[in-house]
Design a protein around this motif. Structure first.
Motif, PDB file in Angstrom:
ATOM      1  N   ALA A  44       0.832  -1.211   0.000  1.00 34.33           N
ATOM      2  CA  ALA A  44       0.000   0.000   0.000  1.00 34.33           C
ATOM      3  C   ALA A  44       0.862   1.255   0.000  1.00 34.33           C
ATOM      4  O   ALA A  44       0.545   2.245  -0.684  1.00 34.33           O
ATOM      5  N   ARG A  45       1.959   1.223   0.749  1.00 32.92           N
ATOM      6  CA  ARG A  45       2.850   2.383   0.808  1.00 32.92           C
ATOM      7  C   ARG A  45       3.457   2.687  -0.560  1.00 32.92           C
ATOM      8  O   ARG A  45       3.514   3.837  -0.989  1.00 32.92           O
ATOM      9  N   LEU A  46       3.893   1.648  -1.254  1.00 33.40           N
ATOM     10  CA  LEU A  46       4.511   1.847  -2.562  1.00 33.40           C
ATOM     11  C   LEU A  46       3.495   2.318  -3.601  1.00 33.40           C
ATOM     12  O   LEU A  46       3.780   3.213  -4.400  1.00 33.40           O
ATOM     13  N   SER A  47       2.313   1.725  -3.594  1.00 30.90           N
ATOM     14  CA  SER A  47       1.311   2.121  -4.589  1.00 30.90           C
ATOM     15  C   SER A  47       0.802   3.533  -4.332  1.00 30.90           C
ATOM     16  O   SER A  47       0.435   4.253  -5.262  1.00 30.90           O
ATOM     17  N   ALA A  48       0.769   3.950  -3.057  1.00 32.39           N
ATOM     18  CA  ALA A  48       0.332   5.314  -2.740  1.00 32.39           C
ATOM     19  C   ALA A  48       1.362   6.348  -3.167  1.00 32.39           C
ATOM     20  O   ALA A  48       1.019   7.463  -3.578  1.00 32.39           O
ATOM     21  N   GLN A  49       2.638   5.966  -3.097  1.00 33.94           N
ATOM     22  CA  GLN A  49       3.704   6.911  -3.417  1.00 33.94           C
ATOM     23  C   GLN A  49       4.031   6.965  -4.902  1.00 33.94           C
ATOM     24  O   GLN A  49       4.410   8.018  -5.428  1.00 33.94           O
ATOM     25  N   PHE A  50       3.858   5.833  -5.604  1.00 35.72           N
ATOM     26  CA  PHE A  50       4.260   5.772  -7.010  1.00 35.72           C
ATOM     27  C   PHE A  50       3.082   5.343  -7.889  1.00 35.72           C
ATOM     28  O   PHE A  50       2.514   4.271  -7.692  1.00 35.72           O
ATOM     29  N   GLU A  51       2.736   6.165  -8.864  1.00 34.85           N
ATOM     30  CA  GLU A  51       1.646   5.832  -9.782  1.00 34.85           C
ATOM     31  C   GLU A  51       1.975   4.598 -10.615  1.00 34.85           C
ATOM     32  O   GLU A  51       1.070   3.893 -11.081  1.00 34.85           O
ATOM     33  N   SER A  52       3.255   4.312 -10.812  1.00 34.05           N
ATOM     34  CA  SER A  52       3.673   3.183 -11.640  1.00 34.05           C
ATOM     35  C   SER A  52       3.490   1.844 -10.950  1.00 34.05           C
ATOM     36  O   SER A  52       3.611   0.793 -11.589  1.00 34.05           O
ATOM     37  N   VAL A  53       3.209   1.847  -9.643  1.00 36.01           N
ATOM     38  CA  VAL A  53       3.098   0.606  -8.879  1.00 36.01           C
ATOM     39  C   VAL A  53       1.643   0.167  -8.784  1.00 36.01           C
ATOM     40  O   VAL A  53       0.773   0.934  -8.371  1.00 36.01           O
ATOM     41  N   THR A  54       1.400  -1.084  -9.171  1.00 39.35           N
ATOM     42  CA  THR A  54       0.080  -1.692  -9.047  1.00 39.35           C
ATOM     43  C   THR A  54       0.170  -2.866  -8.070  1.00 39.35           C
ATOM     44  O   THR A  54       1.072  -3.701  -8.190  1.00 39.35           O
ATOM     45  N   VAL A  55      -0.754  -2.905  -7.121  1.00 36.33           N
ATOM     46  CA  VAL A  55      -0.827  -4.050  -6.205  1.00 36.33           C
ATOM     47  C   VAL A  55      -1.685  -5.114  -6.878  1.00 36.33           C
ATOM     48  O   VAL A  55      -2.881  -4.916  -7.098  1.00 36.33           O
ATOM     49  N   ALA A  56      -1.074  -6.239  -7.229  1.00 35.74           N
ATOM     50  CA  ALA A  56      -1.777  -7.309  -7.934  1.00 35.74           C
ATOM     51  C   ALA A  56      -2.714  -8.053  -6.995  1.00 35.74           C
ATOM     52  O   ALA A  56      -2.568  -8.000  -5.764  1.00 35.74           O
ATOM     53  N   ALA A  57      -3.660  -8.753  -7.580  1.00 38.44           N
ATOM     54  CA  ALA A  57      -4.622  -9.509  -6.769  1.00 38.44           C
ATOM     55  C   ALA A  57      -3.942 -10.635  -6.012  1.00 38.44           C
ATOM     56  O   ALA A  57      -4.312 -10.948  -4.874  1.00 38.44           O
ATOM     57  N   ASP A  58      -2.949 -11.268  -6.648  1.00 39.70           N
ATOM     58  CA  ASP A  58      -2.226 -12.358  -6.014  1.00 39.70           C
ATOM     59  C   ASP A  58      -0.908 -12.568  -6.747  1.00 39.70           C
ATOM     60  O   ASP A  58      -0.599 -11.838  -7.702  1.00 39.70           O
ATOM     61  N   ASN A  59      -0.133 -13.561  -6.327  1.00 42.97           N
ATOM     62  CA  ASN A  59       1.168 -13.807  -6.945  1.00 42.97           C
ATOM     63  C   ASN A  59       1.050 -14.170  -8.423  1.00 42.97           C
ATOM     64  O   ASN A  59       1.880 -13.770  -9.243  1.00 42.97           O
ATOM     65  N   GLN A  60       0.037 -14.959  -8.773  1.00 42.26           N
ATOM     66  CA  GLN A  60      -0.116 -15.348 -10.181  1.00 42.26           C
ATOM     67  C   GLN A  60      -0.375 -14.130 -11.062  1.00 42.26           C
ATOM     68  O   GLN A  60       0.114 -14.053 -12.190  1.00 42.26           O
ATOM     69  N   ALA A  61      -1.118 -13.167 -10.560  1.00 39.38           N
ATOM     70  CA  ALA A  61      -1.373 -11.945 -11.325  1.00 39.38           C
ATOM     71  C   ALA A  61      -0.082 -11.169 -11.563  1.00 39.38           C
ATOM     72  O   ALA A  61       0.097 -10.566 -12.626  1.00 39.38           O
ATOM     73  N   VAL A  62       0.820 -11.203 -10.587  1.00 38.59           N
ATOM     74  CA  VAL A  62       2.132 -10.576 -10.772  1.00 38.59           C
ATOM     75  C   VAL A  62       2.855 -11.230 -11.939  1.00 38.59           C
ATOM     76  O   VAL A  62       3.377 -10.555 -12.835  1.00 38.59           O
ATOM     77  N   VAL A  63       2.879 -12.555 -11.956  1.00 38.84           N
ATOM     78  CA  VAL A  63       3.555 -13.299 -13.023  1.00 38.84           C
ATOM     79  C   VAL A  63       2.900 -13.021 -14.369  1.00 38.84           C
ATOM     80  O   VAL A  63       3.578 -12.782 -15.381  1.00 38.84           O
ATOM     81  N   ASP A  64       1.575 -13.028 -14.414  1.00 43.20           N
ATOM     82  CA  ASP A  64       0.845 -12.868 -15.674  1.00 43.20           C
ATOM     83  C   ASP A  64       1.062 -11.507 -16.312  1.00 43.20           C
ATOM     84  O   ASP A  64       1.050 -11.389 -17.542  1.00 43.20           O
ATOM     85  N   HIS A  65       1.257 -10.480 -15.513  1.00 41.60           N
ATOM     86  CA  HIS A  65       1.328  -9.116 -16.050  1.00 41.60           C
ATOM     87  C   HIS A  65       2.750  -8.546 -16.091  1.00 41.60           C
ATOM     88  O   HIS A  65       2.918  -7.353 -16.304  1.00 41.60           O
ATOM     89  N   SER A  66       3.743  -9.400 -15.918  1.00 39.23           N
ATOM     90  CA  SER A  66       5.126  -8.907 -15.863  1.00 39.23           C
ATOM     91  C   SER A  66       6.008  -9.643 -16.865  1.00 39.23           C
ATOM     92  O   SER A  66       5.892 -10.861 -17.034  1.00 39.23           O
ATOM     93  N   ASP A  67       6.879  -8.892 -17.529  1.00 37.36           N
ATOM     94  CA  ASP A  67       7.872  -9.492 -18.425  1.00 37.36           C
ATOM     95  C   ASP A  67       9.046 -10.049 -17.632  1.00 37.36           C
ATOM     96  O   ASP A  67       9.619 -11.082 -17.983  1.00 37.36           O
ATOM     97  N   ILE A  68       9.406  -9.334 -16.566  1.00 37.02           N
ATOM     98  CA  ILE A  68      10.483  -9.763 -15.667  1.00 37.02           C
ATOM     99  C   ILE A  68       9.874  -9.969 -14.290  1.00 37.02           C
ATOM    100  O   ILE A  68       9.214  -9.077 -13.751  1.00 37.02           O
ATOM    101  N   VAL A  69      10.070 -11.157 -13.731  1.00 37.37           N
ATOM    102  CA  VAL A  69       9.522 -11.465 -12.413  1.00 37.37           C
ATOM    103  C   VAL A  69      10.663 -11.624 -11.422  1.00 37.37           C
ATOM    104  O   VAL A  69      11.579 -12.428 -11.635  1.00 37.37           O
ATOM    105  N   VAL A  70      10.628 -10.847 -10.360  1.00 37.64           N
ATOM    106  CA  VAL A  70      11.625 -10.938  -9.301  1.00 37.64           C
ATOM    107  C   VAL A  70      11.040 -11.779  -8.162  1.00 37.64           C
ATOM    108  O   VAL A  70       9.995 -11.432  -7.597  1.00 37.64           O
TER     109      VAL A  70
END
Length: 262
Positions: A44-70
């Motif tokens: 929440a802190r990161l998404s509030a501070q940076f417009e470029s940050v999206t909090v995904a629904a879950d881990n799979q959503a992170v993988v699905d919407h990212s070219d590079i996964v950390v």
């Protein structure tokens, strides 16, 4: 600075926050970052501070919407978390999970991905970190060069050795604390001790990083006048087991990283 593809973080702890802050410091290195919701406060802190940050629904959503996964999760839960995810062939995966075998990670991922392991340190938040990566990879090196500098390791052995060296951070600050304690016990106000010791060590580290330095041993001689106070402390440190204690500690850390001890 060229913009990169969308980056996602599975795991939202201190290293994720440091990397996100470094990547989005001006000028921003990336325009889209997806973070997992597991640590709600940091996300929440990161998404509030940076417009470029999206909090995904879950881990799979992170993988699905990212070219590079950390992958930035604790080693104890890494297998369970990673096995549940579906990665894409050709997807770039950067694992910052400590002390995990490459083949184990690839087995858990279960897709034909480009896997790079990395050891980012908290200083990447200020784009001052040095990060070891393995195997060498230009795209991943460019990412961490944006956060400071990168050392590309040619072998897992090199990578493990640098991982062991990074375990010296707490000891570095411990020496500063021991020195400040000694000053206080001998009558100096603690705030004055800290105000002196921190810039002293910072200046020494800055000198060690200058281009003309060929070895740290040469600096040790440079700062130790024959018969002087610095020489006296260094000789006491060596004669009373300081070097032996550090060598033994690093040997034990390396054995742990390599899976040779519990």
């Amino acid at each position: 600075m060229a913009k990169m593809k969308a980056i996602g973080f599975v795991g939202t702890g201190a290293i994720t926050e440091a990397m996100v802050r470094g990547l989005l410091a001006e000028p921003a290195y990336v325009s889209e970052i997806n973070v997992a919701p597991r640590n709600a406060e940091i996300a929440a802190r990161l998404s509030a501070q940076f417009e470029s940050v999206t909090v995904a629904a879950d881990n799979q959503a992170v993988v699905d919407h990212s070219d590079i996964v950390v992958l930035a999760i604790r080693p104890q839960i890494a297998e369970d978390v990673i096995r549940e995810l579906r990665f894409r062939d050709g997807q770039r995966i950067v694992s910052v999970v400590a002390a995990l075998e490459r083949q184990s990670l690839l087995g858990w991922i279960g897709a034909d991905v480009d896997l790079v392991q990395a050891i980012p340190l908290p200083f990447v938040a200020d784009r001052q970190g040095v990060t070891a990566i393995y195997p060498p990879d230009p795209e991943t090196a460019a990412l961490f060069d944006a956060l400071g500098t990168t050392v590309q390791c040619e072998s897992r052995g090199e990578y493990d050795l640098l991982a062991a060296a990074s375990a010296m951070m707490s000891t570095f600050f411990g020496i500063m604390e021991f020195t400040t304690d000694w000053l206080e016990k001998n009558g100096l106000d603690r705030s004055k001790g800290q105000a002196y010791v921190a810039p002293l060590f910072a200046s020494l580290a800055q000198r060690a990083n200058e281009p003309d330095v060929t070895s740290f041993n040469s600096l040790s001689f440079e700062f130790a006048t024959k018969g002087g106070l610095n020489e006296q402390v260094f000789l006491d440190f060596e004669k009373k087991g300081g070097r032996q204690a550090l060598t033994s500690a690093l040997d034990r850390v390396l054995a742990r990283i390599e899976g040779r001890s519990n």
